[in-house]
Scaffold this active site. Sequence first.
Site, PDB file in Angstrom:
ATOM      1  N   GLY A 213       7.059  18.164  -5.016  1.00 48.34           N
ATOM      2  CA  GLY A 213       7.105  16.845  -4.672  1.00 48.34           C
ATOM      3  C   GLY A 213       5.928  16.336  -3.928  1.00 48.34           C
ATOM      4  N   PRO A 215       3.940  14.751  -0.562  1.00 42.22           N
ATOM      5  CA  PRO A 215       4.052  15.252   0.980  1.00 42.22           C
ATOM      6  C   PRO A 215       5.121  14.231   1.576  1.00 42.22           C
ATOM      7  CG  PRO A 215       1.829  15.247   0.397  1.00 42.22           C
ATOM      8  CD  PRO A 215       2.549  14.646  -0.900  1.00 42.22           C
ATOM      9  N   GLY A 216       5.898  14.735   2.293  1.00 41.67           N
ATOM     10  CA  GLY A 216       6.908  13.760   3.281  1.00 41.67           C
ATOM     11  C   GLY A 216       7.956  13.550   2.547  1.00 41.67           C
ATOM     12  N   LYS A 219      11.038  18.414   1.498  1.00 42.72           N
ATOM     13  CA  LYS A 219      10.968  19.684   0.973  1.00 42.72           C
ATOM     14  C   LYS A 219      11.349  20.699   1.957  1.00 42.72           C
ATOM     15  CE  LYS A 219       6.863  19.551  -0.869  1.00 42.72           C
ATOM     16  NZ  LYS A 219       6.603  18.031  -0.511  1.00 42.72           N
ATOM     17  N   HIS A 436      -9.591 -16.724   1.038  1.00 43.69           N
ATOM     18  CA  HIS A 436      -9.354 -15.611   0.219  1.00 43.69           C
ATOM     19  C   HIS A 436      -8.038 -14.996   0.262  1.00 43.69           C
ATOM     20  CE1 HIS A 436     -11.062 -11.409  -1.054  1.00 43.69           C
ATOM     21  NE2 HIS A 436      -9.680 -11.015  -0.466  1.00 43.69           N
ATOM     22  N   GLU A 437      -7.197 -15.230   1.095  1.00 44.17           N
ATOM     23  CA  GLU A 437      -5.980 -14.727   1.112  1.00 44.17           C
ATOM     24  C   GLU A 437      -4.856 -15.760   0.411  1.00 44.17           C
ATOM     25  OE1 GLU A 437      -5.262 -11.917   1.771  1.00 44.17           O
ATOM     26  OE2 GLU A 437      -7.092 -11.586   2.788  1.00 44.17           O
ATOM     27  N   ASP A 513     -10.544  -5.147  -3.395  1.00 43.46           N
ATOM     28  CA  ASP A 513      -9.723  -5.817  -4.455  1.00 43.46           C
ATOM     29  C   ASP A 513     -10.381  -5.338  -5.860  1.00 43.46           C
ATOM     30  OD1 ASP A 513      -8.234  -7.218  -2.589  1.00 43.46           O
ATOM     31  OD2 ASP A 513      -9.574  -8.930  -2.652  1.00 43.46           O
TER      32      ASP A 513
END
Length: 637
Positions: A213, A215-216, A219, A436-437, A513
């Site tokens: 799986g 990372p994190g 396991k 832009h946002e 973007d």
Amino acid sequence: MNDPNKTPKKDKKPGGQTFLIILVSVLACLLVMGAFSGVFSDSSSRKISYDEFIKMLDDKEVKSVIVTGETLEITPVSDDKYVTMTYYTTKMEDDTALAQRLDRAGVKFSRKSSTFTSGLVEVLVSFVLPLVLFLVFFNVLMNRMNKGGGGVMGVGKSKAKSYVQKSTGVSFKDVAGEDEAKESLQEVVGFLHNPQKYVEIGAKLPKGVLLVGPPGTGKTLLAKAVAGEADVPFFSLSGSEFVEMFVGVGASRVRDLFEEAKKNAPCIIFIDEIDAIGKRRDGGAGSGGNDEREQTLNQLLAEMDGFDSSKGLLILGATNRPEVLDPALLRPGRFDRRVIVDRPDLKGRIAILKVHAKDVSMDDTVDFNEVALATSGAVGSDLANMVNEAAILAVKHGRMAVSQKDLLEAVEVVLVGQEKKDRILSAEERRIVSYHEVGHALLTALQKNTEPVQKITIIPRTMGALGYVMQVPEEEKYLNTKKELEARLVITLGGRAAEEIVFDTVTTGAANDIEQATSLARAMITQYGMSDRFGLMGLATEENKYLGGQAVLNCGDQTATEVDHEVMDLLRKSYDEALELLRGHREAMDKIAELLIERETITGKEFMKIYRECEGIPEPAEPVSSFDEAWEQIKKV
């Protein structure tokens, strides 16, 4: 059962590095023997000829003489009362003549009989004692170097850490969001608890279980939970700990690890990042592979074939790169079972948040469902970090409990970084970033098949963002349609389109973007079969699936060129659509941008309110809880 925290002592012979040990020991022995032989040849004693002795007698330089067998011990007359040189010489005349000569010279003399004891003492001091000291030194050196049976300086000794349930304190209750993985491992726990039940029916415990799986995802935690539930010793180490600069050390450590495990069976061996030693071996002669790594892998394969699984010895391996493992390691009889520990879904993220929040004070405003929706794609370690960051923020703001605001702010901290309060943008840059946002957010509202906006901000973040739009899905999704991906392309290019419309130029702010849009467009064409030109033809494969993935083209140069043209056409089409939509709703874009410049951050509700006002869209009806309320709303309409 033996105590797994105690390492049994072993008496192993020195290995291939013994030559160096013996060389050092011989040199030390020579130094010791030289020191003892100097007892008779140092600066306080010297052997002289008989002629020199006669000359000393004539010159009145002899104080006394001791006759021992055929040797004369001569003490000279010395002015220094602290240091007196002693001379030795061999007697050259009979006792009578020597006595007369000494008497005439006025020298005192005496006789000391030469005995077997005195000769033996001399031999012992000169030869036997240095030899004994050499053997003692050599034995101590070998014991230190072979301590624990690991070879020179213990490099061949296994570095596995041994745990038991009470020291790890981990059980399946501490693992959330991985129900399928836990179910697969429950059978292993049952076998370790009661192996006879399985042996009677003819079933065999899998020799190895491979946890795969990203990372994190937990396991290592799952492996410890298996050992905790089974209440057996747990030997844990990383694959990289087997490999050293000395050839053969890794194989020696593998042997030592399995010997320890067999003595403590039933037990579990956990090898984290097993791909460090289990990579696919190179084919063909003279391929220049890593001999040390291959020897370690060969030894591991041999040990896995050599133990009896009915005694309760289980090997757990963990990796996020299963595609690079050697096929011999994955065949039945070695790692028999593969358990996928994938990213948790919405239900799993809620469960993980609850596990990590059980020891954290939470107030009544906390809604784990909302946080889980905002963290799609996050793994267990990310969620644990978010809960911890939320607790830190609560303390920072002087609160005694974590609120929903703290959790949502912690999500932003983990995903996009802390706010950069020292970075002050100029008025023109604030205006550019705002439009832009707003371009991204407005295209989200103007299209179908999009996720609603939760927040818009132009406060710079430590991870490089000058602003961002936060979107939260209304429900968990596992599939994306072609229309949804096309809408996402338009939204991604919306910031660049807004800059061009308002400022008649573009900036470097859209670099990320453009990168994301290009990657998505290429995947649609080469992997998802969403191109009319190429149809269902697969033109790329994904490598390192659990490490973010990277698409690699599987086509000729001419086809790759055509793919580039197709990607450019798709991006141009999406960009033109973004320009058209934003030009048609310029009033809404301007009003939302003005509010964002003033406040720096606006919520999704505030954004939608302005958008509806500009577009003349009525507010949606509030949800009703009774027939009477519904009838009142109908009468108002």
